[in-house]
Design a protein around this motif. Sequence first.
Motif, PDB file in Angstrom:
ATOM      1  N   ARG A 100     -79.928-102.073 -69.569  1.00  0.00           N
ATOM      2  CA  ARG A 100     -79.381-100.728 -69.808  1.00  0.00           C
ATOM      3  C   ARG A 100     -79.143-100.490 -71.293  1.00  0.00           C
ATOM      4  NH1 ARG A 100     -75.870-101.993 -65.333  1.00  0.00           N
ATOM      5  NH2 ARG A 100     -76.753-101.055 -63.481  1.00  0.00           N
ATOM      6  N   SER A 101     -78.577-101.474 -71.948  1.00  0.00           N
ATOM      7  CA  SER A 101     -78.287-101.338 -73.370  1.00  0.00           C
ATOM      8  C   SER A 101     -79.574-101.154 -74.177  1.00  0.00           C
ATOM      9  CB  SER A 101     -77.524-102.573 -73.856  1.00  0.00           C
ATOM     10  OG  SER A 101     -77.324-102.518 -75.245  1.00  0.00           O
ATOM     11  N   GLY A 102     -80.561-101.991 -73.904  1.00  0.00           N
ATOM     12  CA  GLY A 102     -81.835-101.866 -74.603  1.00  0.00           C
ATOM     13  C   GLY A 102     -82.513-100.541 -74.308  1.00  0.00           C
ATOM     14  N   ASN A 103     -82.456-100.116 -73.064  1.00  0.00           N
ATOM     15  CA  ASN A 103     -83.038 -98.845 -72.662  1.00  0.00           C
ATOM     16  C   ASN A 103     -82.387 -97.691 -73.425  1.00  0.00           C
ATOM     17  OD1 ASN A 103     -84.682 -97.113 -71.008  1.00  0.00           O
ATOM     18  ND2 ASN A 103     -82.843 -96.613 -69.855  1.00  0.00           N
ATOM     19  N   GLN A 104     -81.064 -97.732 -73.561  1.00  0.00           N
ATOM     20  CA  GLN A 104     -80.362 -96.662 -74.268  1.00  0.00           C
ATOM     21  C   GLN A 104     -80.748 -96.647 -75.744  1.00  0.00           C
ATOM     22  OE1 GLN A 104     -78.482 -94.132 -72.955  1.00  0.00           O
ATOM     23  NE2 GLN A 104     -78.746 -93.360 -75.024  1.00  0.00           N
ATOM     24  N   GLU A 105     -80.857 -97.817 -76.355  1.00  0.00           N
ATOM     25  CA  GLU A 105     -81.270 -97.874 -77.751  1.00  0.00           C
ATOM     26  C   GLU A 105     -82.679 -97.324 -77.931  1.00  0.00           C
ATOM     27  OE1 GLU A 105     -80.296-101.180 -80.437  1.00  0.00           O
ATOM     28  OE2 GLU A 105     -79.254-102.072 -78.712  1.00  0.00           O
ATOM     29  N   LEU A 106     -83.584 -97.677 -77.024  1.00  0.00           N
ATOM     30  CA  LEU A 106     -84.949 -97.150 -77.108  1.00  0.00           C
ATOM     31  C   LEU A 106     -84.968 -95.637 -76.924  1.00  0.00           C
ATOM     32  CD1 LEU A 106     -86.914 -99.902 -75.161  1.00  0.00           C
ATOM     33  CD2 LEU A 106     -86.886 -99.512 -77.634  1.00  0.00           C
ATOM     34  N   ALA A 107     -84.158 -95.135 -76.018  1.00  0.00           N
ATOM     35  CA  ALA A 107     -84.069 -93.683 -75.819  1.00  0.00           C
ATOM     36  C   ALA A 107     -83.554 -93.001 -77.080  1.00  0.00           C
ATOM     37  CB  ALA A 107     -83.162 -93.363 -74.630  1.00  0.00           C
ATOM     38  N   ASP A 108     -82.564 -93.597 -77.718  1.00  0.00           N
ATOM     39  CA  ASP A 108     -82.027 -93.030 -78.959  1.00  0.00           C
ATOM     40  C   ASP A 108     -83.076 -93.027 -80.076  1.00  0.00           C
ATOM     41  OD1 ASP A 108     -79.627 -92.687 -77.638  1.00  0.00           O
ATOM     42  OD2 ASP A 108     -78.654 -94.422 -78.562  1.00  0.00           O
ATOM     43  N   ILE A 109     -83.828 -94.119 -80.187  1.00  0.00           N
ATOM     44  CA  ILE A 109     -84.879 -94.199 -81.210  1.00  0.00           C
ATOM     45  C   ILE A 109     -85.944 -93.137 -80.955  1.00  0.00           C
ATOM     46  CG2 ILE A 109     -86.781 -95.626 -82.078  1.00  0.00           C
ATOM     47  CD1 ILE A 109     -84.904 -98.072 -81.584  1.00  0.00           C
ATOM     48  N   ALA A 110     -86.364 -93.011 -79.701  1.00  0.00           N
ATOM     49  CA  ALA A 110     -87.383 -92.017 -79.360  1.00  0.00           C
ATOM     50  C   ALA A 110     -86.889 -90.605 -79.637  1.00  0.00           C
ATOM     51  CB  ALA A 110     -87.789 -92.167 -77.889  1.00  0.00           C
ATOM     52  N   GLU A 111     -85.657 -90.326 -79.295  1.00  0.00           N
ATOM     53  CA  GLU A 111     -85.084 -88.996 -79.543  1.00  0.00           C
ATOM     54  C   GLU A 111     -85.043 -88.705 -81.046  1.00  0.00           C
ATOM     55  OE1 GLU A 111     -83.584 -85.283 -78.816  1.00  0.00           O
ATOM     56  OE2 GLU A 111     -84.213 -86.692 -77.276  1.00  0.00           O
ATOM     57  N   GLU A 112     -84.643 -89.690 -81.824  1.00  0.00           N
ATOM     58  CA  GLU A 112     -84.599 -89.517 -83.283  1.00  0.00           C
ATOM     59  C   GLU A 112     -85.999 -89.275 -83.847  1.00  0.00           C
ATOM     60  OE1 GLU A 112     -83.543 -92.095 -87.248  1.00  0.00           O
ATOM     61  OE2 GLU A 112     -82.439 -92.547 -85.414  1.00  0.00           O
ATOM     62  N   MET A 113     -86.986 -90.007 -83.348  1.00  0.00           N
ATOM     63  CA  MET A 113     -88.362 -89.809 -83.817  1.00  0.00           C
ATOM     64  C   MET A 113     -88.862 -88.406 -83.480  1.00  0.00           C
ATOM     65  SD  MET A 113     -90.160 -93.458 -82.889  1.00  0.00           S
ATOM     66  CE  MET A 113     -91.793 -92.829 -83.240  1.00  0.00           C
ATOM     67  N   ILE A 114     -88.541 -87.929 -82.295  1.00  0.00           N
ATOM     68  CA  ILE A 114     -88.982 -86.593 -81.896  1.00  0.00           C
ATOM     69  C   ILE A 114     -88.318 -85.533 -82.777  1.00  0.00           C
ATOM     70  CG2 ILE A 114     -88.796 -84.867 -80.044  1.00  0.00           C
ATOM     71  CD1 ILE A 114     -89.325 -87.196 -78.086  1.00  0.00           C
ATOM     72  N   GLN A 115     -87.019 -85.679 -83.002  1.00  0.00           N
ATOM     73  CA  GLN A 115     -86.321 -84.700 -83.829  1.00  0.00           C
ATOM     74  C   GLN A 115     -86.822 -84.719 -85.274  1.00  0.00           C
ATOM     75  OE1 GLN A 115     -84.501 -82.295 -82.668  1.00  0.00           O
ATOM     76  NE2 GLN A 115     -84.684 -83.140 -80.614  1.00  0.00           N
TER      77      GLN A 115
END
Length: 182
Positions: free
Chosen positions: A94-109
Amino acid sequence: MSKNSFNAAATKGQQKAVDASQAVGRVAMESAQAIMEINQQAAQEFAELIQMRVSELMKTQDPKASFDYVHAEVLQEAVKEVTHYHQQLMQVLRSGNQELADIAEEMIQTSKADLIHFVNDATNNAPAGSEAYVSVFKTSFNNALQNFELVRAAMADSFANFEKSVESVSNLAAAKSPSKKK
């Protein structure tokens, strides 16, 4: 837009992609390290528990008492250990998944902001008489922004579905484990 500013923007974009790749690699490495540590700890605890339980079983003379002991103590303890191990693994995932989601969101923005900046530079510096081309370009740009939003939404759904899958596996494992009888 001048060639130098385009090159600077491209270099900046490439650096952002490299940074994002490094961040994803770091998350994967940290998750793998955490899982390895959990596995190592679980194996060590299991070995100690087996050694202790075998020693206790060797002291028992009665087969029925041995069976009752294994059923009442060993199996119940094993269920607790497996459940604890499973919870630790799920937390890491879960922790790794959340970090990956945050990275992806930052890249998209970041990509979205870069695209907006690029379009603004290009349209503000358009030569006189190119209004029709600028209009077509801005229409295409608006479509691209909508695609960014679709990608972001799909990514968010993907990460949410992963979380649901993890929860389903956890719930299934919990439902199949024997309950403690008193």
